[in-house]
Design a protein around this motif. Structure first.
Motif, PDB file in Angstrom:
ATOM      1  N   GLY A 132     -10.790  -2.657  -0.015  1.00 53.35           N
ATOM      2  CA  GLY A 132     -10.392  -1.836   1.277  1.00 53.35           C
ATOM      3  C   GLY A 132     -11.165  -1.926   2.452  1.00 53.35           C
ATOM      4  N   GLU A 175      -8.324  -3.289  -7.773  1.00 53.77           N
ATOM      5  CA  GLU A 175      -7.833  -2.909  -6.482  1.00 53.77           C
ATOM      6  C   GLU A 175      -9.007  -3.751  -5.586  1.00 53.77           C
ATOM      7  N   ARG A 202       0.844  -1.245   0.133  1.00 52.70           N
ATOM      8  CA  ARG A 202      -0.089  -0.095  -0.223  1.00 52.70           C
ATOM      9  C   ARG A 202       0.627   1.314   0.073  1.00 52.70           C
ATOM     10  N   ASN A 203       2.040   1.131   0.567  1.00 49.23           N
ATOM     11  CA  ASN A 203       2.767   2.352   0.680  1.00 49.23           C
ATOM     12  C   ASN A 203       3.861   2.630  -0.425  1.00 49.23           C
ATOM     13  N   GLY A 247      -8.660  -1.619   5.340  1.00 45.55           N
ATOM     14  CA  GLY A 247      -8.005  -0.749   5.226  1.00 45.55           C
ATOM     15  C   GLY A 247      -7.874  -0.075   3.965  1.00 45.55           C
ATOM     16  N   GLN A 248      -6.786   0.629   3.640  1.00 46.11           N
ATOM     17  CA  GLN A 248      -6.680   1.258   2.459  1.00 46.11           C
ATOM     18  C   GLN A 248      -6.434   0.256   1.390  1.00 46.11           C
ATOM     19  N   PRO A 249      -7.247   0.326   0.030  1.00 43.72           N
ATOM     20  CA  PRO A 249      -7.072  -0.703  -0.827  1.00 43.72           C
ATOM     21  C   PRO A 249      -5.587  -0.928  -1.437  1.00 43.72           C
ATOM     22  N   SER A 250      -5.542  -2.369  -1.854  1.00 41.78           N
ATOM     23  CA  SER A 250      -4.223  -2.790  -2.305  1.00 41.78           C
ATOM     24  C   SER A 250      -4.561  -3.033  -3.686  1.00 41.78           C
ATOM     25  N   SER A 251      -3.467  -2.698  -4.695  1.00 39.80           N
ATOM     26  CA  SER A 251      -3.471  -2.730  -6.431  1.00 39.80           C
ATOM     27  C   SER A 251      -2.875  -3.916  -6.791  1.00 39.80           C
TER      28      SER A 251
END
Length: 577
Positions: free
Chosen positions: A75, A72, A52-53, A78-82
């Motif tokens: 989420g 994606e 994610r970072n 948490g924040q979505p992953s690509s």
């Protein structure tokens, strides 16, 4: 699995090394490469936070000209992953899906209910269908066009043989069917199997869905980042291919492997994914792995999924996974239509919502849940529409195409219909019905005219003597059925059908329970008829549901405080205590 053997002893490492070294993300993570690493298990874990970072393009391991798909995750944790996919990646994932127990055929009609917006499963099912020359209905969820009633209509009229979607979608569709008085599986005779993915599916939840729909359910296990990992066979077991994935199941310390068959953290290495390969990636799932002993004959390992690590609960020293909660809830009879677990200061509250007509033994359920999940759980039984808003399931107008030019309708049918409505509201039911009948003669598909004609008959029966009731009842039955047939989403038609079922003796087709459902459905569809609360009161009294009857009567008196019918019902209720 022994993760401490030499990295060179894994025949996939050289191939993986070439693919990983093409990824800017892994070149940064391993600036000295992987050649010096002595044991595969000593390779550092790849975490969700790292992905994610990282820059979205840093995880790419191929030229952008080769990219076919970008996706994606939802989420939810948490924040979505690509993730990226080449055409080869999509084709390979779909080919794996076609090894599932469904055995897709060129005669199949596949309705894809997975959301299409960035969500991977819809596109994999689509490609799997293309590979087998099956027909596809794109019916994405989470939009205002393909609503739940629309999906049921498509499934019935188009002869859908395979449904593909989230497990919860199947539960919501079944509830919509119940509200619309559809019979499952009779309403969908062509349906032969269901694909699900995207949520945990414990054995008892799988069984519940199969009992709801009358066909086998096949699960797919994977993630947006990895693609599909495992497919379910005819025996109900998830098998994954060792040619495509190397999966470790580790202890909490990320060092020690779990014994075969025990739950642990899933660590996944993709062996053939071209676009965005992953090396020892912790995807956040709790799984177990065992060698295949499956009656289906597959030699591929079996994987069992127990839920997300982020959803794991520890209470009173006991570890509870989502799998355990599902097994407890879907082991209930009846199964709640909606449920939610809420963490409190000292324990966990399990909120359960049942349909009002279901007789749930609350004391037994409370005892059963504590037996299954421990003393750290307590049950709260919430009223209908607390967790699931039935009216939202039936929304049909939001996705309609906008009308930019609207012309006046000055046809004779329109004039007669409006005059009939005015007479109906003023109590002139006989004259109003004559006008509605004339409208129907001119326009045999005028759904509202059928509904008002049935409503007139219902009011005339209420006010008439026994002889008139006997004479008019067959006409009411016929008119009510036609009204619903013409427009099953008409609140007036549903209310009239309920009235017919309530007033008709049981030996002649009356059904108080069905009547109750129709009155509720009419309200869900937006009816403003205050008499519906009187009918609900009467229906609940006949079923000896005194608490529900009092609640409905209270609403009726708020709307019509001087209603003689309401006051008479109040006297009868007071006698019942």
């Amino acid at each position: 699995m022994n993760t401490n053997v030499s990295a060179n002893d894994y025949d996939f490492v050289p191939r993986l090394h070439d693919r990983v070294s093409a990824s800017p993300f892994y070149r940064s993570k391993f600036p000295d490469g992987l050649d010096h690493i002595e044991a595969f298990g000593s390779i550092p874990i790849t975490t969700k936070a790292e992905l994610r970072n990282a820059s979205i393009t840093d995880i790419l391991a191929v030229d952008r000209a080769l990219i076919s798909h970008y996706h994606e995750s939802s989420g939810t944790t948490g924040q979505p992953s690509s993730s990226w996919f080449t055409r080869n990646d999509i084709i390979r994932n779909a080919a794996q899906i076609n090894l599932s127990g469904i055995r897709l055929q060129d005669t199949d009609m596949v309705l894809i209910r997975f959301p299409y917006a960035l969500f991977l499963p819809a596109f994999l099912i689509q490609e799997a269908s293309y590979q087998m020359n099956a027909s596809i209905i794109h019916a994405s969820s989470r939009n205002n066009v393909t609503t739940y009633p629309k999906i049921l209509q498509l499934m019935s009229t188009l002869g859908v043989t395979i449904f593909a979607g989230l497990p919860r979608e199947l539960e919501l569709l079944a509830e919509t069917a119940r509200l619309l008085d559809y019979s499952i599986p009779a309403q969908f005779p062509s349906l032969r199997a269901i694909w699900v993915a995207g949520e945990l599916l414990s054995p008892k939840r799988k069984l519940h869905l199969e009992q709801l729909w009358g066909v086998p359910v096949y699960n797919l296990f994977g993630s947006t980042e990895t693609g599909n990992i495992a497919v379910m066979c005819e025996e109900g077991n998830l098998h994954y291919s060792e040619d495509e994935f190397y999966i470790e199941v580790l202890e909490e310390d990320h060092r020690s492997p779990k014994p075969t068959g025990e739950r642990g953290r899933a660590i996944i290495t993709t062996l053939q994914h071209e676009a965005s390969p992953l090396l020892r990636y912790e995807n956040g799932d709790i799984v177990s792995i065992q060698p295949s002993q499956c009656a289906c004959g597959s030699s591929k390992h079996e994987i069992r999924h127990y839920g997300r690590l982020s959803e794991r609960i520890e209470v009173h020293g006991q570890i509870i996974d989502s799998y355990d909660i599902q097994e407890a809830i879907y082991g209930l009879q009846p199964v709640p239509v909606a449920w939610r677990v809420k963490e409190c200061k000292e324990d966990f509250e399990l909120m359960l919502e049942f349909n009002n007509e279901e007789e749930a033994d609350t004391s037994h359920i409370e005892s059963y849940i504590k037996t299954q999940l421990g003393q750290g759980f307590r049950c709260t039984f919430v009223s209908e529409n607390t967790l699931l808003n039935r009216a939202e399931l039936l929304t049909v107008d939001a996705g309609r195409k906008p009308q930019y030019i609207s012309k006046l309708d000055d046809s004779p049918e329109k004039t007669m219909f409006e005059e009939g409505k005015t007479l109906f509201l003023d109590g002139g039911y006989t004259k109003a019905m004559e006008l509605f009948q004339e409208v129907i003669k001119r326009d045999a598909k005028h759904a509202d005219a059928y509904a008002f004609q049935a409503a007139c008959l219902g009011k005339m029966i209420e006010q008439g003597n026994l002889l008139s009731k006997v004479k008019l009842l067959p006409n009411l039955k016929r008119s009510a059925a036609l009204a619903v047939q013409m427009n099953e989403f008409s609140p007036l038609a549903r209310g009239v059908l309920g009235l017919m079922l309530l007033k008709t003796p049981e030996e002649f087709g009356g059904d108080v329970r069905r009547a109750l459902k129709q009155f509720k459905l009419s309200l869900y569809l937006g009816s403003q008829d205050p008499d519906l609360w009187l009918y609900l009161t009467e229906a609940n009294m006949k079923l000896n549901r005194i608490s529900d009857a009092k609640e409905a009567l209270q609403k009726a008196l708020q709307l019509q405080p001087a209603s003689k019918t309401a006051l008479d019902l109040q006297k009868k209720l007071n006698k019942k205590g």
